[in-house]
Design an enzyme around this catalytic site. Structure first.
Site, mmCIF file in Angstrom:
data_model
loop_
_atom_site.group_PDB
_atom_site.id
_atom_site.type_symbol
_atom_site.label_atom_id
_atom_site.label_comp_id
_atom_site.label_asym_id
_atom_site.label_seq_id
_atom_site.Cartn_x
_atom_site.Cartn_y
_atom_site.Cartn_z
ATOM 1 N N ARG A 26 -27.152 6.105 -20.517
ATOM 2 C CA ARG A 26 -27.751 7.281 -20.347
ATOM 3 C C ARG A 26 -29.093 6.941 -19.762
ATOM 4 O O ARG A 26 -30.042 7.816 -20.019
ATOM 5 C CB ARG A 26 -27.722 7.976 -22.130
ATOM 6 N N ARG A 30 -32.762 13.522 -19.876
ATOM 7 C CA ARG A 30 -33.529 13.725 -20.163
ATOM 8 C C ARG A 30 -35.088 13.237 -20.255
ATOM 9 O O ARG A 30 -36.509 13.653 -20.388
ATOM 10 C CB ARG A 30 -33.847 15.350 -21.055
ATOM 11 N N ARG A 39 -33.888 20.252 -13.362
ATOM 12 C CA ARG A 39 -32.728 20.709 -14.382
ATOM 13 C C ARG A 39 -34.097 22.342 -14.365
ATOM 14 O O ARG A 39 -32.950 23.221 -14.781
ATOM 15 C CB ARG A 39 -32.370 19.865 -15.518
ATOM 16 N N ASP A 75 -21.028 14.429 -17.020
ATOM 17 C CA ASP A 75 -20.193 14.429 -18.370
ATOM 18 C C ASP A 75 -19.191 14.322 -18.689
ATOM 19 O O ASP A 75 -17.623 14.076 -18.194
ATOM 20 C CB ASP A 75 -21.337 15.813 -18.739
ATOM 21 N N TYR A 152 -14.153 16.445 -28.866
ATOM 22 C CA TYR A 152 -14.613 18.352 -29.082
ATOM 23 C C TYR A 152 -14.219 18.848 -28.710
ATOM 24 O O TYR A 152 -14.438 20.630 -28.802
ATOM 25 C CB TYR A 152 -15.112 17.883 -27.618
HETATM 26 O O1 CP3 Z 1 -25.034 7.399 -18.838
HETATM 27 C C1 CP3 Z 1 -25.535 8.403 -17.829
HETATM 28 O O2 CP3 Z 1 -26.655 8.171 -17.175
HETATM 29 C C2 CP3 Z 1 -24.710 8.971 -17.232
HETATM 30 C C3 CP3 Z 1 -24.239 10.197 -17.843
HETATM 31 C C4 CP3 Z 1 -23.764 10.433 -18.924
HETATM 32 C C5 CP3 Z 1 -23.949 11.987 -19.529
HETATM 33 N N1 CP3 Z 1 -22.953 11.900 -19.994
HETATM 34 C C6 CP3 Z 1 -25.233 12.985 -19.099
HETATM 35 C C7 CP3 Z 1 -25.827 14.457 -19.822
HETATM 36 C C8 CP3 Z 1 -22.889 10.152 -19.656
HETATM 37 C C9 CP3 Z 1 -21.977 8.892 -19.848
HETATM 38 C C10 CP3 Z 1 -21.994 11.303 -20.760
HETATM 39 C C11 CP3 Z 1 -21.515 10.488 -21.755
HETATM 40 C C12 CP3 Z 1 -21.237 11.825 -22.978
HETATM 41 N N2 CP3 Z 1 -21.130 13.162 -22.742
HETATM 42 C C13 CP3 Z 1 -20.665 11.133 -23.848
HETATM 43 C C14 CP3 Z 1 -20.874 10.303 -24.513
HETATM 44 C C15 CP3 Z 1 -21.448 8.915 -24.766
HETATM 45 C C16 CP3 Z 1 -22.406 9.616 -26.140
HETATM 46 O O3 CP3 Z 1 -23.473 9.346 -25.504
HETATM 47 O O4 CP3 Z 1 -22.014 9.043 -27.107
HETATM 48 C C17 CP3 Z 1 -21.164 12.195 -24.742
HETATM 49 C C18 CP3 Z 1 -20.445 12.330 -26.493
HETATM 50 C C19 CP3 Z 1 -20.991 13.582 -24.818
HETATM 51 C C20 CP3 Z 1 -21.097 14.911 -24.627
HETATM 52 C C21 CP3 Z 1 -22.026 15.239 -24.441
HETATM 53 N N3 CP3 Z 1 -23.074 16.048 -22.818
HETATM 54 C C22 CP3 Z 1 -23.038 16.160 -25.976
HETATM 55 C C23 CP3 Z 1 -22.663 16.000 -27.098
HETATM 56 C C24 CP3 Z 1 -24.291 16.824 -24.769
HETATM 57 C C25 CP3 Z 1 -25.320 17.330 -25.363
HETATM 58 C C26 CP3 Z 1 -26.720 15.945 -26.546
HETATM 59 C C27 CP3 Z 1 -26.777 15.251 -25.144
HETATM 60 O O5 CP3 Z 1 -27.138 14.636 -25.432
HETATM 61 O O6 CP3 Z 1 -27.827 16.475 -24.473
HETATM 62 C C28 CP3 Z 1 -24.042 15.965 -23.384
HETATM 63 C C29 CP3 Z 1 -25.064 16.720 -22.661
HETATM 64 C C30 CP3 Z 1 -25.845 15.541 -21.632
HETATM 65 N N4 CP3 Z 1 -24.870 14.794 -20.761
HETATM 66 C C31 CP3 Z 1 -26.615 15.780 -20.847
HETATM 67 C C32 CP3 Z 1 -26.650 14.536 -19.794
HETATM 68 C C33 CP3 Z 1 -27.966 13.687 -19.416
HETATM 69 C C34 CP3 Z 1 -28.741 16.364 -21.347
HETATM 70 C C35 CP3 Z 1 -28.040 17.515 -20.609
HETATM 71 C C36 CP3 Z 1 -29.300 18.355 -20.185
HETATM 72 O O7 CP3 Z 1 -30.176 18.136 -19.401
HETATM 73 O O8 CP3 Z 1 -30.498 19.196 -21.097
#
Ligand code: CP3
Length: 351
Positions: A26, A30, A39, A75, A152
């Site tokens: 990640r 943010r 964003r 994502d 999910y």
């Molecule tokens: O690693 C990186 O920088 C690449 C980007 C990336 C995102 N999501 C961006 C994201 C990666 C590799 C993911 C994977 C992801 N997404 C997983 C598996 C990895 C882990 O952390 O367990 C999962 C379970 C998700 C599903 C997901 N996406 C959730 C549950 C959420 C909301 C919770 C949260 O962390 O905000 C997201 C949103 C998300 N994915 C954001 C980002 C940067 C935040 C969105 C925003 O900008 O508001």
């Protein structure tokens, strides 16, 4: 493209490295002010689906910190979206997929037709990022694991108790298997597309495999990831499996053929090395919340992780899960500098 001398790829192959490579899960997100600025103008799905924006956000942490690998900004939930489930990100509530996949008839509404075409924005972003990185940093592609995607899709939203998927697991395992098989095909095709577009390694995030009892993890999560690793073999690109859930799960992934296994922060890295380090490289595993801490403690915790491999290759430094959104940016800078400085010393002392 000639073979590049990347620390990240060399460490995965256990070739000698002058220091331990670092990137963090990640890393694009943010906690970065420049990400929040993007964003302010565009919603999350728009950033994912617009190659220029996804490219910009992918590069932000590389520019700022000099990580040893970039990970494509996207994502895991773009797969259910491409299969036909409606994806939304609700403010403060995270992702929502609707309708939930609960019955056989819900599975029949999903379709693998035209998957690559529907996800072509990801391939386009990968090509754009590769061109911008210009051979200086390798690019990691990724997907969710079939089991994690299924959680999910069945729950429809993040959940605490995983009631619906567990209900399906114990009342109609054939139905869950059918969905997992479809997702295995989708993930394999999606990762092939990413590799063909230029991803130099791919990581499968099995975030929720660990909610399964150990004896069912093999059957409902590891089995499908192994299938994916096998089907991607001909592409000759390292496949990394990240499961959250401890040493027993790592043991079950030992014969998966994965080039590298991710280690969560709850697992003892030395124990993991002893158990599976002879077959795969390992990635991890600093507790992400250490980065809330004070500098001396961050430094000590980094040392503990680095000392497990000492001067040996086969380790990629990472957090044990994704970075949290409110981590102070100067602590990330400190982390990267410390890992680089400490590991150069460790590698030169003995090497
Ligand atoms: O690693 C990186 O920088 C690449 C980007 C990336 C995102 N999501 C961006 C994201 C990666 C590799 C993911 C994977 C992801 N997404 C997983 C598996 C990895 C882990 O952390 O367990 C999962 C379970 C998700 C599903 C997901 N996406 C959730 C549950 C959420 C909301 C919770 C949260 O962390 O905000 C997201 C949103 C998300 N994915 C954001 C980002 C940067 C935040 C969105 C925003 O900008 O508001």
């Amino acid at each position: 493209m000639p073979d590049q001398n990347f620390l990240y790829l060399n460490a995965i192959q256990k070739k000698p490295v002058e220091r331990t490579p670092i990137w963090i899960m990640r890393q694009a997100g943010r906690y970065l002010p420049e990400y929040l600025k993007v964003r302010d103008k565009y919603d999350f799905i728009t950033v994912c689906k617009t190659p220029e924006l996804a490219t910009e956000v992918t590069l932000q942490p590389i520019r700022r910190f000099g990580f040893d690998a970039a990970i494509l900004f996207s994502d895991i939930l773009v797969i259910p979206d491409a299969l036909g489930q409606k994806l939304e990100f609700l403010k403060d509530h995270g992702p929502k997929l609707s309708p939930q996949i609960l019955q056989d008839k819900d599975i029949t509404t999903l379709s693998l037709n035209g998957l690559e075409e529907k996800l072509s924005y990801v391939a386009n972003a990968i090509k754009m990022v590769r061109s911008e990185l210009d051979g200086k940093t390798p690019l990691i592609g990724f997907s969710g694991s079939p089991f994690t995607l299924a959680t999910y899709m069945i729950e429809g939203k993040p959940t605490r108790n995983f009631k619906h998927i567990k209900q399906m697991l114990y009342s109609n395992p054939e139905r869950l298997t059918k969905l997992l098989e479809m997702l295995t095909t989708a993930v394999t095709r999606y990762l092939k597309m990413q590799i063909e577009a230029g991803a130099q390694a791919v990581q499968v995030f099995d975030t929720w495999g660990g909610i399964l009892p150990t004896h069912l993890y093999g059957l409902f999560s590891a089995h499908f990831m192994k299938q994916i690793v096998k089907d991607l073999k001909p592409y000759n690109v390292p496949v990394v499996l990240f499961s959250k859930g401890g040493i027993d799960l790592l043991g079950q992934l030992a014969n998966s053929g994965a080039a590298m296994l991710g280690v969560d922060w709850m697992t003892d890295l030395a124990e993991a090395r002893q158990k599976v380090g002879h077959v795969s490289a390992l990635q991890g595993n600093l507790d992400p919340t250490v980065l809330y801490g004070k500098k001396e403690i961050i430094r000590q915790e980094i040392t503990k992780v680095l000392n497990v491999f000492g001067a040996d290759s086969g380790h990629v430094f990472n957090l044990g899960h994704g970075i949290l959104p409110d981590i102070p940016i100067e602590n990330v800078e400190f982390l990267v500098e410390e890992v680089k400085n400490q590991s150069i010393k460790l590698h030169s002392k003995i090497g």
